[in-house]
Design an enzyme around this catalytic site. Structure first.
Site, short mmCIF file in Angstrom:
data_model
loop_
_atom_site.label_atom_id
_atom_site.label_comp_id
_atom_site.label_asym_id
_atom_site.label_seq_id
_atom_site.Cartn_x
_atom_site.Cartn_y
_atom_site.Cartn_z
N LYS A 62 -7.74 2.91 -16.79
CA LYS A 62 -7.02 2.00 -15.89
C LYS A 62 -7.69 1.94 -14.52
O LYS A 62 -7.98 0.85 -13.99
CB LYS A 62 -5.57 2.46 -15.76
CG LYS A 62 -4.77 1.76 -14.67
CD LYS A 62 -4.60 0.29 -14.94
CE LYS A 62 -3.67 -0.33 -13.90
NZ LYS A 62 -3.50 -1.78 -14.11
N ASP A 83 -5.55 1.20 -6.44
CA ASP A 83 -6.25 1.86 -7.54
C ASP A 83 -7.64 2.32 -7.12
O ASP A 83 -8.11 3.38 -7.55
CB ASP A 83 -6.34 0.92 -8.74
CG ASP A 83 -4.99 0.72 -9.42
OD1 ASP A 83 -3.99 1.24 -8.90
OD2 ASP A 83 -4.94 0.03 -10.45
N THR A 93 0.92 2.98 -12.99
CA THR A 93 -0.41 3.55 -12.76
C THR A 93 -0.27 4.89 -12.04
O THR A 93 0.44 4.99 -11.04
CB THR A 93 -1.28 2.59 -11.94
OG1 THR A 93 -1.28 1.31 -12.58
CG2 THR A 93 -2.71 3.09 -11.85
N CYS A 153 -2.52 -4.07 -7.19
CA CYS A 153 -3.28 -3.07 -7.95
C CYS A 153 -4.60 -2.65 -7.32
O CYS A 153 -4.86 -1.46 -7.14
CB CYS A 153 -3.53 -3.57 -9.37
SG CYS A 153 -2.03 -3.65 -10.38
N ASN A 177 -9.93 -1.37 -12.88
CA ASN A 177 -9.58 -2.11 -11.67
C ASN A 177 -10.61 -1.90 -10.57
O ASN A 177 -10.84 -2.81 -9.75
CB ASN A 177 -8.18 -1.70 -11.18
CG ASN A 177 -7.09 -2.50 -11.87
OD1 ASN A 177 -7.36 -3.49 -12.55
ND2 ASN A 177 -5.85 -2.09 -11.69
N ASN A 210 -15.43 -15.99 -7.59
CA ASN A 210 -15.11 -16.90 -6.50
C ASN A 210 -14.88 -16.11 -5.22
O ASN A 210 -14.01 -15.23 -5.18
CB ASN A 210 -13.86 -17.71 -6.86
CG ASN A 210 -13.64 -18.89 -5.93
OD1 ASN A 210 -14.58 -19.37 -5.30
ND2 ASN A 210 -12.41 -19.36 -5.86
N GLU A 241 -0.86 -10.83 -12.17
CA GLU A 241 0.38 -11.32 -11.58
C GLU A 241 0.48 -12.82 -11.80
O GLU A 241 -0.48 -13.56 -11.58
CB GLU A 241 0.42 -11.01 -10.08
CG GLU A 241 0.48 -9.51 -9.78
CD GLU A 241 0.42 -9.24 -8.29
OE1 GLU A 241 0.97 -10.04 -7.52
OE2 GLU A 241 -0.19 -8.23 -7.91
#
Length: 387
Positions: A196, A256, A118, A252, A200, A243, A144
């Site tokens: 990207k 980001d 990134t 990330c 995120n 949640n 992940e």
């Protein structure tokens, strides 16, 4: 095709395994231990699908420390090296990416360079104007612990740059994927970089929204779960990624969102900055909730952000630990992936029974069945038992 992949984190290794099904792949890392594990067909990261493929699939995959060996006669060079956010410059540290590109140039690499790391918006165009005409950018959208799964069943494939090279790279990914009819989008490299960061940041904003909903419900003594269920019945909102937690974290989202905010320096905005600020406020709120319980010893059950992961980089719990420590509250940690008895000055207990006994309050970002016998001690905002 011969493909060189630089970096064997969850992005680089999952791509290496994915593409090694039908191509010759040479994966490069600077850590000898990781190279040895991969060549022994052992995944250095926690990812069940990745380990299954390494163990059971016929893969044309070699891991090495030798960059020159990897690049020799390669058609593609994929860069998946770390680009951590540097608060001093308010930008990603792209030095590892630049070093690989410089190395490729010195070795007169003639193939296509694909950046998977990134990077800031505008980085790839900048590289191409500095004398490199064969660099394209393709963002990754991987979880992940499920990186190979997400490569096998991608939500979409985005490639930015030279159209011919972009289509060839997309075809490599499509041929190796198990999902059919994957949406493909071809853009300029700068648009791909923006996709990207905005993707995120939207996820971080959604996490923050439901965390603030939870903060409201807790303060007003309302049922968080019922409110979220009612909100998410609207199909425009949906029931994913809702949640509550101690805050967004991981590799990330924190970096980001900060990078995108930095790219907005001269552009009007409120929402991006509010998303970054909301995460800080949430951790402060959780800290006060724990302080109100008057604990002497707070046990931290796992430093990882979510289940099926061994990564606790930028975990939200670290700021909460720091906030509690400043109030003089003793902190102990239970984290099975740690082998030392101290971590950042905090005591680490390997015995879960002892950890439960010593802790007055146990903080768990995500509920675990092993805590059932001490449920009365556990503070968590996990209301759906999902990540």
């Amino acid at each position: 095709m011969k493909i060189a992949v630089f970096g064997t984190g969850y992005v680089g290794l999952s791509l290496s395994v994915l593409l090694a099904q039908k191509n010759e792949v040479v994966a490069v890392d600077v850590l000898e231990k990781k190279v040895e594990l991969i060549n022994k067909k052992i995944s250095p990261i926690v990812d069940a699908k990745l380990q299954s493929f390494l163990s059971n699939k016929k893969l044309n995959l070699l891991a090495t420390l030798d960059a020159e060996l990897a690049l020799k006669d390669a058609d593609f060079l994929i860069i998946a090296t770390p680009t951590n956010y540097d608060p001093q410059t308010n930008n990603f540290d792209t030095s590892s990416v630049e070093q690989v590109i410089s190395l490729a140039s010195n070795l007169e690499f003639k193939g296509t360079i694909v950046i998977k790391s990134t990077v800031p918006v505008g980085f790839t165009n900048k590289i191409n104007t500095e004398g490199y005409s064969n660099v394209i950018f393709s963002p990754e959208f991987l979880r992940e612990g499920f990186a190979l799964q997400d490569n096998l069943f991608p939500s979409r494939i985005v490639v930015g740059g030279n159209r011919v090279a972009s289509e060839k790279f997309a075809k490599l990914l499509l041929d190796a994927a198990e999902k059919k009819n994957v949406p493909c989008l071809f853009t300029g490299p700068t648009e791909a970089e923006a996709i990207k960061l905005f993707s995120n940041t939207y996820l971080a904003m959604r996490v923050s929204f439901f965390n603030e909903l939870d903060t409201f419900a807790l303060t007003e003594n309302l049922n968080t779960k019922k409110i979220i269920e009612g909100v998410c019945l609207d199909p425009r909102i949906g029931g994913d990624y809702c949640n509550p937690s101690f805050g967004y974290g991981g590799y990330c989202l924190p970096k980001d969102t900060k990078q995108l905010l930095s790219n907005y320096q001269k552009i009007p905005q409120e929402l991006i900055g509010a998303t970054v600020g909301s995460n800080r406020v949430r951790k402060e709120f959780i800290t006060q909730q724990v302080i109100n319980l008057n604990p002497q010893v707070v046990g931290i059950f796992r430093l990882v952000m979510k289940r099926n992961s061994d990564n606790f980089r930028e975990s939200a719990i670290f700021d909460i630990i720091e906030n509690l420590s400043k109030r003089g509250i003793e902190i102990i940690i239970y984290e099975p992936t740690l082998r030392s008895t101290l971590y950042q000055g905090k005591k680490v207990l390997q015995d879960l029974s002892q950890f439960k006994k010593v802790s007055n309050v146990i903080l768990a970002n995500r509920w675990d069945h092993s805590l059932e016998d001490v449920r009365y001690k556990v503070y968590t905002r996990d209301v759906f038992y999902t990540d």
